[in-house]
Motif scaffolding. Structure first.
Motif, mmCIF file in Angstrom:
data_model
loop_
_atom_site.group_PDB
_atom_site.id
_atom_site.type_symbol
_atom_site.label_atom_id
_atom_site.label_comp_id
_atom_site.label_asym_id
_atom_site.label_seq_id
_atom_site.Cartn_x
_atom_site.Cartn_y
_atom_site.Cartn_z
ATOM 1 N N GLU A 4 16.523 -64.348 89.223
ATOM 2 C CA GLU A 4 16.026 -63.892 87.939
ATOM 3 C C GLU A 4 16.245 -64.983 86.881
ATOM 4 O O GLU A 4 17.283 -65.643 86.876
ATOM 5 N N SER A 5 15.260 -65.195 85.992
ATOM 6 C CA SER A 5 15.413 -66.246 84.976
ATOM 7 C C SER A 5 16.476 -65.845 83.952
ATOM 8 O O SER A 5 16.739 -64.661 83.735
ATOM 9 N N TRP A 7 16.394 -66.100 80.755
ATOM 10 C CA TRP A 7 15.809 -65.380 79.621
ATOM 11 C C TRP A 7 15.636 -63.900 79.963
ATOM 12 O O TRP A 7 15.932 -63.026 79.150
ATOM 13 N N ASN A 8 15.187 -63.603 81.186
ATOM 14 C CA ASN A 8 15.027 -62.208 81.604
ATOM 15 C C ASN A 8 16.374 -61.487 81.664
ATOM 16 O O ASN A 8 16.472 -60.328 81.295
ATOM 17 N N ASN A 12 17.078 -58.390 79.271
ATOM 18 C CA ASN A 12 17.409 -57.158 79.980
ATOM 19 C C ASN A 12 18.718 -56.569 79.457
ATOM 20 O O ASN A 12 18.806 -55.376 79.173
ATOM 21 N N GLY A 192 10.460 -55.008 80.981
ATOM 22 C CA GLY A 192 11.073 -55.329 82.270
ATOM 23 C C GLY A 192 10.105 -55.611 83.394
ATOM 24 O O GLY A 192 10.456 -56.187 84.398
ATOM 25 N N GLY A 193 8.873 -55.236 83.224
ATOM 26 C CA GLY A 193 7.863 -55.527 84.249
ATOM 27 C C GLY A 193 7.843 -54.602 85.393
ATOM 28 O O GLY A 193 8.578 -54.018 85.995
#
Length: 193
Positions: A4-5, A7-8, A12, A192-193
């Motif tokens: 996971e990046s 930034w995410n 999050n 969050g996608g």
């Protein structure tokens, strides 16, 4: 290792899964210290600092305990680190700003029992975050915690100028505001996608 990046991870922890408004962790300072913006900001800073130190220490502790095959010592080790860090913060605040120390009152030492911090290190360990990911996760959680405190404090300060019916004054209106804030943060779940 998690792919996971950074930034995410930050977004999050800060907005999508805000520890206070989505997981309902750390409610005690959220309700108790959020009466004034100045106090809420400083409490948010103290909690963020403890989260960052605890996150880094949790990574080291988890690596060590995994290496010696003693994962059953994780929880007690995390609690010791959190309590020690809070004691350090308490001594620094007491020495540097006695007025802030008095304003935070019992809520400063209660950071030790703040379930948001213990939740942070447990989530970090369960998600398999490395040192950098764990640090970013802790920073996002701390910023999210501070945002929640500041939003609540700002709204409570504005309520002092409003005519609130007697039936909802005090704790009732505070809990209602907290509920509305929590509902509004659900809007970030789409990020969050």
């Amino acid at each position: 290792m998690n792919q996971e990046s950074l930034w995410n991870i930050f977004i999050n922890a800060c907005l999508i899964n805000n520890f206070v408004l989505a997981y309902f962790l750390g409610i005690c300072p959220f309700l108790g210290v959020s009466g004034k913006m100045d106090t809420a900001t400083k409490m948010g800073g103290a909690v963020t600092f403890v989260m960052l130190i605890s996150s880094v220490c949790a990574f080291g502790i988890n690596s060590l305990l995994t290496a010696i095959d003693a994962p059953y010592l994780q929880l007690i080790s995390y609690i010791v680190v959190i309590a020690s860090t809070v004691q350090l913060v308490e001594m620094i605040v007491k020495k540097m700003s006695p007025a802030l120390f008095r304003a935070l009152g019992i809520f400063l030492p209660l950071i030790t029992t703040n379930c948001a911090i213990l939740g942070l290190v447990l989530f970090q360990t369960n998600k398999g975050y490395g040192l950098i990911e764990g640090f970013v996760f802790a920073l996002g959680a701390g910023v999210g915690f501070t945002i929640a405190l500041m939003l609540m404090a700002g709204l409570r300060e504005q309520l002092e100028f409003a005519e609130v019916p007697k039936v909802v004054k005090g704790t009732v209106i505070t809990l209602l505001i907290g509920g509305v804030l929590s509902l509004s943060f659900m809007g970030f779940s789409g990020l969050g996608g």
